[in-house]
Design a protein around this motif. Structure first.
Motif, PDB file in Angstrom:
ATOM      1  N   SER A   1      11.918  34.783   3.233  1.00  0.00           N
ATOM      2  CA  SER A   1      12.828  33.737   3.716  1.00  0.00           C
ATOM      3  C   SER A   1      12.250  32.382   3.361  1.00  0.00           C
ATOM      4  CB  SER A   1      13.009  33.847   5.239  1.00  0.00           C
ATOM      5  OG  SER A   1      11.784  33.607   5.916  1.00  0.00           O
ATOM      6  N   ASN A   2      13.167  31.459   2.975  1.00  0.00           N
ATOM      7  CA  ASN A   2      12.769  30.103   2.602  1.00  0.00           C
ATOM      8  C   ASN A   2      13.892  29.168   3.039  1.00  0.00           C
ATOM      9  OD1 ASN A   2      12.336  27.632   1.188  1.00  0.00           O
ATOM     10  ND2 ASN A   2      11.030  28.688  -0.279  1.00  0.00           N
ATOM     11  N   THR A   3      13.717  28.511   4.197  1.00  0.00           N
ATOM     12  CA  THR A   3      14.771  27.666   4.780  1.00  0.00           C
ATOM     13  C   THR A   3      15.139  26.523   3.851  1.00  0.00           C
ATOM     14  OG1 THR A   3      13.899  28.189   6.988  1.00  0.00           O
ATOM     15  CG2 THR A   3      15.434  26.364   6.819  1.00  0.00           C
ATOM     16  N   ASP A   4      14.145  25.892   3.224  1.00  0.00           N
ATOM     17  CA  ASP A   4      14.432  24.761   2.332  1.00  0.00           C
ATOM     18  C   ASP A   4      15.290  25.204   1.162  1.00  0.00           C
ATOM     19  OD1 ASP A   4      12.948  23.138   3.962  1.00  0.00           O
ATOM     20  OD2 ASP A   4      11.100  23.333   2.788  1.00  0.00           O
ATOM     21  N   LEU A   5      14.981  26.356   0.606  1.00  0.00           N
ATOM     22  CA  LEU A   5      15.741  26.858  -0.539  1.00  0.00           C
ATOM     23  C   LEU A   5      17.167  27.203  -0.129  1.00  0.00           C
ATOM     24  CD1 LEU A   5      15.181  27.414  -3.531  1.00  0.00           C
ATOM     25  CD2 LEU A   5      14.695  29.783  -2.924  1.00  0.00           C
ATOM     26  N   GLU A   6      17.319  27.811   1.020  1.00  0.00           N
ATOM     27  CA  GLU A   6      18.656  28.171   1.483  1.00  0.00           C
ATOM     28  C   GLU A   6      19.476  26.927   1.805  1.00  0.00           C
ATOM     29  OE1 GLU A   6      17.686  30.662   4.727  1.00  0.00           O
ATOM     30  OE2 GLU A   6      17.143  32.399   3.492  1.00  0.00           O
ATOM     31  N   LEU A   7      18.833  25.901   2.371  1.00  0.00           N
ATOM     32  CA  LEU A   7      19.534  24.643   2.640  1.00  0.00           C
ATOM     33  C   LEU A   7      19.943  23.959   1.340  1.00  0.00           C
ATOM     34  CD1 LEU A   7      20.479  22.576   4.716  1.00  0.00           C
ATOM     35  CD2 LEU A   7      18.196  21.528   4.634  1.00  0.00           C
ATOM     36  N   SER A   8      19.096  24.018   0.342  1.00  0.00           N
ATOM     37  CA  SER A   8      19.439  23.449  -0.969  1.00  0.00           C
ATOM     38  C   SER A   8      20.649  24.153  -1.567  1.00  0.00           C
ATOM     39  CB  SER A   8      18.243  23.551  -1.921  1.00  0.00           C
ATOM     40  OG  SER A   8      17.147  22.799  -1.443  1.00  0.00           O
ATOM     41  N   LEU A   9      20.744  25.454  -1.358  1.00  0.00           N
ATOM     42  CA  LEU A   9      21.900  26.201  -1.845  1.00  0.00           C
ATOM     43  C   LEU A   9      23.171  25.725  -1.166  1.00  0.00           C
ATOM     44  CD1 LEU A   9      23.240  28.482  -3.428  1.00  0.00           C
ATOM     45  CD2 LEU A   9      22.580  30.052  -1.595  1.00  0.00           C
ATOM     46  N   VAL A  10      23.118  25.520   0.158  1.00  0.00           N
ATOM     47  CA  VAL A  10      24.298  25.035   0.883  1.00  0.00           C
ATOM     48  C   VAL A  10      24.716  23.654   0.367  1.00  0.00           C
ATOM     49  CG1 VAL A  10      25.167  24.329   3.147  1.00  0.00           C
ATOM     50  CG2 VAL A  10      23.773  26.389   2.939  1.00  0.00           C
ATOM     51  N   ASN A  11      23.727  22.778   0.154  1.00  0.00           N
ATOM     52  CA  ASN A  11      24.039  21.440  -0.358  1.00  0.00           C
ATOM     53  C   ASN A  11      24.640  21.505  -1.749  1.00  0.00           C
ATOM     54  OD1 ASN A  11      23.045  20.251   1.983  1.00  0.00           O
ATOM     55  ND2 ASN A  11      20.981  19.999   1.163  1.00  0.00           N
ATOM     56  N   GLN A  12      24.119  22.397  -2.572  1.00  0.00           N
ATOM     57  CA  GLN A  12      24.629  22.544  -3.928  1.00  0.00           C
ATOM     58  C   GLN A  12      26.059  23.071  -3.902  1.00  0.00           C
ATOM     59  OE1 GLN A  12      22.582  21.622  -6.474  1.00  0.00           O
ATOM     60  NE2 GLN A  12      24.217  21.879  -7.966  1.00  0.00           N
TER      61      GLN A  12
END
Length: 400
Positions: free
Chosen positions: A89-100
């Protein structure tokens, strides 16, 4: 006095003769090894140790860093390509996906609004052109009518000129409307293409981001056995960190350590043999690693024709690597004598077997069992091959 002088000279001569003979030592035959020099087939080889490894090993590295949330399998599991191994799990990466994703959706909305506005603008331009075209038709009708009336004297020249000017004006307006519509079409097409390219780039960035999030689930890249898995629930893994490896179990190879002394004599295609379960097997060098570490370098050897049944990863094999072709030579078995003589001389046993004398010899190559004798011995000669530690400088051995 004369007799005394003669006796003294005889005593001196006796001492000189006695001291000039070979020094002797009595040796028990049971405590030494006596072998016969024979002529036979000789091949130079060296003994090496090899470790059995899978034919191919694929390393599993963390493509993205994260916290280990779930392990789907344990070390040693047989995997198929694509099977999940663990999930990070990587919260920053998942948040970046949502922003993208949000950015892509916003861009798509802007494209739709822009396309709608472009279509409305085109419709307005077409309506304007229709009005101009209608005015041109009317101006042309009036102008032609006034021409006929002027010819008949029904109207004055002023009215004719006025209708002609209006007709020319409407013609110019028509040309301008067509040019505006043409430029509007070009601008609209360029805007659409730019929007499509921007959307395509953003979409690719989104796909890449999704791929990075998907990489949080570590999967087997090929069919094989999972080994050396180093991951526990709750453990943090950095990007690029080694997680484990997949061993392709369709075949095996042997990783061999060789002394750097032989680096110039080792090449691909050379073969070696080893015994296992009372049967001899052959391996062949397929790759030579020329980097030397701690006085040794490594080679990879593949099995030729048959692989021993029941062989396992990590098993150690004692291999004899051939360094030369087979040839006929005089051979003596290897033994402890070499440590004291350096192969320069040896004790040769007399024909009756009661004594052994030092003789000079010259040895050539060697293998795991024999020395090659270049000169000093003949086939059938018996020699002592055991250790000479207790013999000192003795020149002759009396065998009891």
């Amino acid at each position: 006095m004369l007799v005394g002088g003669i006796l003294l000279l005889a005593l001196i001569a006796f001492v000189l003769i006695s001291s000039g003979g070979n020094s002797k030592l009595n040796v028990d035959k049971e405590r030494i090894s006596i072998n016969t020099a024979n002529k036979g087939i000789f091949q130079e080889n060296i003994p090496v140790n090899g470790v059995v490894l899978p034919i191919t090993t694929i390393y599993l590295d963390a493509l993205e860093g994260g916290r280990v949330e779930e392990k789907f399998v344990e070390d040693g599991t047989i995997m198929e390509a694509g099977d999940p191994i663990l999930r990070l799990s990587n919260t920053d990466l998942e948040l970046s996906l949502v922003n993208q994703e949000t950015q892509v959706y916003n861009l798509l909305t802007q494209m739709q609004i822009s396309q709608t506005a472009a279509r409305q603008n085109t419709i307005n331009r077409l309506n304007q052109k229709t009005d101009v075209e209608n005015n041109l038709i009317e101006a042309e009708r009036v102008y032609k009518l006034n021409q006929r009336l002027y010819e008949k004297g029904a109207i004055g020249k002023q009215e004719l000129i006025e209708s002609e000017n209006n007709y020319n004006y409407q013609n110019q307006r028509m040309e301008l409307a067509e040019e505006v519509l043409k430029q509007d079409s070009i601008a609209t097409e360029q805007e659409v293409n730019q929007s499509k390219n921007s959307y395509s780039r953003t979409q690719k960035a989104l796909e890449l981001m999704r791929k990075k999030v998907e990489d949080l689930i570590v999967r087997a890249p090929v069919d094989g056995q999972l080994t050396s898995l180093d991951a526990e629930i709750g453990q943090s893994k950095n990007k690029g960190e080694r997680l484990g490896q997949i061993d392709v179990v369709s075949g095996y190879k042997v990783r061999v350590d060789v002394d750097e002394h032989y680096i110039s004599r080792i090449y691909t295609g050379q073969q070696g043999t080893f015994n296992m379960n009372n049967k001899e097997y052959t391996v062949e060098i397929k790759k030579v690693y020329t980097q030397v570490n701690n006085g040794r370098f490594q080679v990879d050897m593949n099995f030729v024709e048959e692989v021993p049944e029941g062989i396992r990863r990590g098993q150690t094999l004692q291999i004899r690597v051939a360094l030369s072709q087979e040839k006929q030579a005089i051979l003596i078995p290897k033994g402890g004598f070499f440590q004291q003589t350096g192969g320069n001389w040896i004790f040769k046993v007399s024909e009756d077997g009661s004594r052994a004398f030092k003789v000079d010899i010259q040895l050539g190559s060697q293998n795991t069992e024999y020395y090659e004798v270049i000169q000093g011995l003949q086939p059938g000669d018996k020699v002592i091959t055991s250790n000479y530690d207790n013999f000192g400088d003795i020149q002759e051995l009396v065998l009891d």
